[in-house]
Design a protein around this motif. Sequence first.
Motif, PDB file in Angstrom:
ATOM      1  N   SER A  77      -8.849  -3.702   1.320  1.00  9.02           N
ATOM      2  CA  SER A  77      -7.669  -3.462   2.157  1.00  9.02           C
ATOM      3  C   SER A  77      -6.821  -2.398   1.492  1.00  9.02           C
ATOM      4  O   SER A  77      -7.193  -1.868   0.436  1.00  9.02           O
ATOM      5  CB  SER A  77      -6.846  -4.758   2.344  1.00  9.02           C
ATOM      6  OG  SER A  77      -6.223  -5.127   1.131  1.00  9.02           O
ATOM      7  N   GLY A  78      -5.687  -2.092   2.078  1.00 10.80           N
ATOM      8  CA  GLY A  78      -4.838  -1.033   1.542  1.00 10.80           C
ATOM      9  C   GLY A  78      -4.285  -1.318   0.169  1.00 10.80           C
ATOM     10  O   GLY A  78      -3.805  -0.404  -0.501  1.00 10.80           O
ATOM     11  N   ALA A  83       0.840  -1.187   0.000  1.00  5.89           N
ATOM     12  CA  ALA A  83       0.000   0.000   0.000  1.00  5.89           C
ATOM     13  C   ALA A  83       0.881   1.244   0.000  1.00  5.89           C
ATOM     14  O   ALA A  83       2.049   1.196   0.397  1.00  5.89           O
ATOM     15  CB  ALA A  83      -0.906  -0.008   1.230  1.00  5.89           C
ATOM     16  N   ASP A 131      -5.954  -3.834   7.870  1.00  9.12           N
ATOM     17  CA  ASP A 131      -6.755  -2.647   7.546  1.00  9.12           C
ATOM     18  C   ASP A 131      -7.949  -3.023   6.657  1.00  9.12           C
ATOM     19  O   ASP A 131      -8.190  -2.392   5.625  1.00  9.12           O
ATOM     20  CB  ASP A 131      -5.888  -1.583   6.873  1.00  9.12           C
ATOM     21  CG  ASP A 131      -5.173  -2.115   5.631  1.00  9.12           C
ATOM     22  OD1 ASP A 131      -5.187  -3.340   5.410  1.00  9.12           O
ATOM     23  OD2 ASP A 131      -4.599  -1.292   4.881  1.00  9.12           O
TER      24      ASP A 131
END
Length: 963
Positions: free
Chosen positions: A403-404, A302, A348
């Motif tokens: 998610s990221g 990310a 995340d």
Amino acid sequence: SDKIYTRLPLIYSHSFFDVLLDMKASGGELGWLTWPLDQGDKPGWEVVQKTLNGSQLYTYSICNVGEREQDNWLRTTFIQRRPSASRVFVELQFIVRDCNSFGASSLTCKETFNLFSSESDADVGTTFRKGQFKKVATIAPDEITGKKELRINTETRVVENLSLKGFYLAIQDIGACVALLSLRVYYKICPATIQSLASFPETVAGGENQALREVSGECVENAISEGLPRIYCTVDGEWVVPVGQCQCKPGYEETEDACKECLPGFFKAEASSGKCEPCPANTQGLDTGALFCPCMDGFYRAPTDPPTGPCSGLPSAPRDLVATTSHLSVGKLLLSWRPPEHTGGRTDITYSIECLRCEGPVCQSCGEKIRYEPANVGLTLTKVTVSELDAHLNYTFTVEAHSGVSAFASQAMPQAHKLPLTNPPKITSMRLVKQNPTSLSLSWEVSPKPRVQARPIRYELTYRKKDDNLDVTTYTVLILEKNSVQIPDLSPGTAYLFRVQALGSDGSPGGSSIEEQYETLSEGHLAHNNTAVISGAAIGGAVMLLIVVIVLFLHRRSVLFFFLNGFQLKPLKTYVDPHTYEDPNIAVLKFATEIHPSHITKQKVIGAGEFGEVYRGILKVPGRKEVAVAVKTLKPGYTEKQRQDFLSEASIMGQFAHQNIIRLEGVVTKFKHAMIVTEYMENGALDRYLRDHDGEFSAYQLVGMMRGIAAGMKYLSDMSYVHRDLAARNILVNNTLECKVSDFGLSRVLEDDPEGTYTTSGGKIPIRWTAPEAIAYRKFTSASDVWSFGIVMWEVMAFGERPYWDMSNHEVMKAINEAFRLPAPMDCPSAVYQLMLQCWLQDRSKRPRFGDIVSLLDKLLRSPESLKAIADFDPRVSIRLPSTSGSDGPPFRCVPEWLESIKMSQYGENFTCAGIVSMDQVMQMKNEDIKNIGVRLPGHLKRIAYSILGLKDQTSTLSVFAV
């Protein structure tokens, strides 16, 4: 024959030096000049050639003992000097014959010769002028050769302050029978070295006026440094205190004083002293020197992920999407689901909700009419409430996990909303689990027992206050996934009605429910219970405290035990060894005050310690007057162990509070550069201060200094603390001549055994100051500190002279074991010397304690007349005059030679102006005569006067031998 021949093996040294001239290694004619050139029948210096193991060796010899007025010179060839080598060493190996072995044939036999030097910018060839040479030293043998056995002597002298391109050395014979076997000229160097990845060039060692020569270096290839690396070269050719550490660049690690690229599969992102690290999960390193490892296919980082971290995959789809409706709220449902089975290695995870409304075969987005609580995107919880739904329409909800790294690929795994109808289980009983004034805990049983399934059973719990007024009734509804619940925020002493029923898979209520009534406790009941609990806790706490005190007393009685002394209680032990702390940083914080570095101003380097440089500085703490301080610094690139060892001295000093112990002002530990800040002692170390002020203090003042040191040591001894390195160099002096004990680098606390000893596991021991039992068995006590204090007393009375002079450590140990003790220094009061001898008793149990020493010194200071009786002084031992065995008359040829031997050459012109040009005139001088020619300093006056007494004593003794 009167000439001397020998065969001498080559001698090598492990010291670092460059040789400018080596008489043995020349391998050919030396070409040295002898003067006078023509002496008629009188032979001068002669060269002798010998063959040893196929090599040619040349020696020079002379033996004109039967002639008078000898003045024979032997000069070397021109010795070129390296520009920075201002200080060279001259090593001579020679043999001197005993004058007594010549009998009556000896007219002017001597047993010494002189070494001279002369500088020049060019080779002057065979030109020789005595006036161009200046004397370096008088060379006297330690061992004299008789008729049978040859005794070889080795002496080394220093020629300083050289500035021209080269120089000559010359040997002057004044009537000795001597053979020069070897002459080697060299200067010491600090060799080229690499330390902390910094390369430093070969450097010539400085002279006495530049004890530490600062040298700048540069980082090795592929290494960098914030500041310029520096190091110091000592006069002995040793590197000390490197400052400014270099670190390998990103992609490189330190290996054997070099920086090498990281291997494939490893990386290093920053410049540091660390090693390359293996590539993290889901990455690959294919090249050498990697700064980071790229992600494998299907894995991503990310934008907020560090480039050195692992790579992540995409999350799988959410599981078990369920929609639950309520008969109490029309057009509203609860969506819930379980997290993805695979998160891709990330934490995340968020969710988004997509809604489609279908009328027949046509489906379209639900639009903004539908409301989501809390939202339909960026959800972190696995549930959302959907409202404002229309009746008689079909809705499809899709939940996606993000998610990221989801932005790097599109992969959604939706699960459609399904509403299968199932019969829920029945509620069979409800019970009260826990009862408080403001809360109730309930549980219930269901039948049949639920089987293991993907979706858990949900329950709807409704409760209200039991109230006669039924016009307004407030219900509270809870949807639960467990068959138990704790209900908070209830009113004390109030009855509530509870109803629970199971829900179907579509959220519809089941056909079975059960209702019960439960009441919260009143507040009075709570107070009664709290009083009982608090009383019980207090009694239990008191019992536990009593048990803890008893256990501590039993297990730590050596620390907590007290004994009565008159009407006072004194602790047997108050010092705490910081090395016993599991975390040494805690000891520093406990015993030392933290100082902000902005309050410290460093002014000038005044020394170099084991861990870094020492500065004179100013400490200005807000609200306090600024004070002068000494600041010890920790050199960059330190290890954690070095930092702990550095700060341990502060942990020790911080426990002491005595006017004769160096005071710790504080430490800097919470910033990059650690520092120890102590009070500043203007006059520095006691030994150097006394040498610089030789003879300027009275015996009364010197005893006062000793008393201060003894008081400080008594304080340490009372704390069961052993210093182990008590010496004048570790005593500091301030501008009021107050002496304070310092340097706790070797100090250790006593063990709790009857002997009170500390046994070292290794390390250096200062032999000249250490008691014999401490040297032999490495056992240190306060009694061994008393022995060291006796040596310090001798240093003080001798004005900083080196104990045991130039004897080697081995010779010192042998002499002590044979009951030799240092003789009394010049002008030493007899009472003071007797105290020294008591401190040096072989049996440590018979030595005085520091309390006794302080009492005795106080008694002497109260009665100054007790210091007038002077101990016997032997100038031949203390001054260590050269051997004069076999000579008749004064042992020195001229006045300058005598003054040089007692280090008083500065008064040569005084003697000449007074017309005192022969040793016979010197021996007739009295104290008043010495004063009249301009010798005013008491110490110098005593040295010259005692030397004259020694000369008279030697001359009379030698006359008896001659007879």
